[in-house]
Design an enzyme around this catalytic site. Structure first.
Site, mmCIF file in Angstrom:
data_model
loop_
_atom_site.group_PDB
_atom_site.id
_atom_site.type_symbol
_atom_site.label_atom_id
_atom_site.label_comp_id
_atom_site.label_asym_id
_atom_site.label_seq_id
_atom_site.Cartn_x
_atom_site.Cartn_y
_atom_site.Cartn_z
ATOM 1 N N SER A 41 0.829 -1.197 0.000
ATOM 2 C CA SER A 41 0.000 0.000 0.000
ATOM 3 C C SER A 41 0.876 1.265 0.000
ATOM 4 O O SER A 41 1.659 1.474 -0.927
ATOM 5 C CB SER A 41 -0.951 -0.043 1.196
ATOM 6 N N ASP A 162 -6.049 -3.908 -1.799
ATOM 7 C CA ASP A 162 -5.044 -3.582 -0.795
ATOM 8 C C ASP A 162 -4.265 -4.807 -0.293
ATOM 9 O O ASP A 162 -4.844 -5.743 0.267
ATOM 10 C CB ASP A 162 -5.771 -2.925 0.372
#
Length: 294
Positions: A41, A162
């Site tokens: 991320s 994610d």
């Protein structure tokens, strides 16, 4: 010569990740080099600038655009389904507004991996990125695409979101890839433990076609806390070195206050500067336990 490959493992955390950018800028100034970087991320976003050697790029554009609704805003989420504007963040910004140095990235001797989550399996995907030109930048976008705040990203036949869902701090995976001597940059203080997700019911409705992903989200706090325990064990044994925030700064993962962003970045610089000689010795192969460091 140290025969073990060296690596940096970079946790995510939204705007908390600007802490990592501070640490990495110190590493660039001190010529700290590694064989590989793996980011999750925000860790992937700041890690690619480190590999390209672009010191202070992350803090520069975050301070400049943190209040721009095209960069990150609920207005963007309501209008496009993306909290972070895809065109602005992954095209206008790296191509024109604050250009990413693709040539330096591609010429680097440092391998660069991003971690994503396969929404169909709930399992992590570790992608080696040799370039970030064209649609390859979408691997970074997928790694940073928060559930409920971004569309699913489809790449190479996979549906991705994610990376922090499936593997928030992929030090075990990176060591299995051969990067045995790892420095982990975490974005939470040592005392932190994750609590159960309060939005599990909504996640089950939104991602009802992806039950394995929903279960991964529901179990994420358990996975994350086990990772923290294992990281502490490896750290105490001198197997890895960890840099984490030395104090708590209240900063939201979608923070828009430039002063708080600067404070978190400065804390990363301070902690990086304090750790840099330890990092250098560790990467060169000198054995050191936490007790030795203290």
């Amino acid at each position: 010569m140290n025969p073990e490959k060296t690596g940096l493992v970079l946790e995510g955390g939204g705007m908390r990740g600007i802490y990592t950018a501070g640490v990495l800028d110190v590493f660039l100034e001190q010529n700290i080099q590694v064989d590989g970087v793996i980011g999750v991320s925000a860790g992937a976003i700041h890690g690619c600038s480190f590999v390209a050697g672009q010191r202070e790029r992350s803090i520069r554009y975050n301070l400049k655009y943190c209040r721009d609704p095209q960069y990150m805003s609920f207005r963007s989420l309501l209008k496009t389904g993306e909290l972070c504007g895809t065109d602005f963040c992954y095209h206008q910004l790296p191509e024109t507004l604050d250009p990413f140095d693709n040539e330096a990235f591609e010429a680097s001797d440092t391998d660069f991996y991003v971690t994503c989550t396969d929404v169909e399996t709930g399992e992590p995907v570790y992608k080696l990125c040799e370039t970030l030109r064209g649609d390859q930048i979408d691997w970074v976008r997928a790694s940073a695409s928060m559930p409920l705040a971004a569309h699913i990203v489809e790449l190479e036949g996979r549906k991705l979101l994610d990376g922090g869902v499936a593997d928030s701090i992929p030090v075990a995976a990176f060591r299995k890839m051969g990067y045995k001597r790892c420095v982990v940059v975490a974005t939470r203080p040592m005392s932190y433990r994750k609590k159960p997700n309060r939005m599990t019911s909504l996640l089950r409705r939104v991602y009802r076609d992806y039950p394995d992903f929903v279960e991964a989200m529901a179990r994420r706090h358990l996975m994350y806390n086990r990772q923290l325990d294992e990281i502490k064990r490896m750290e105490d044994a001198g197997e890895i070195l960890v840099i984490r925030p030395s104090r708590t700064i209240k900063i939201h993962r979608t923070e828009h206050d430039p002063e708080r962003i600067r404070q978190m970045y400065d804390l990363g610089r301070q902690d990086g500067e304090r750790a840099v000689e330890r990092v250098r010795r560790f990467l060169q192969g000198a054995e050191e336990t936490i007790a030795d460091a203290e």
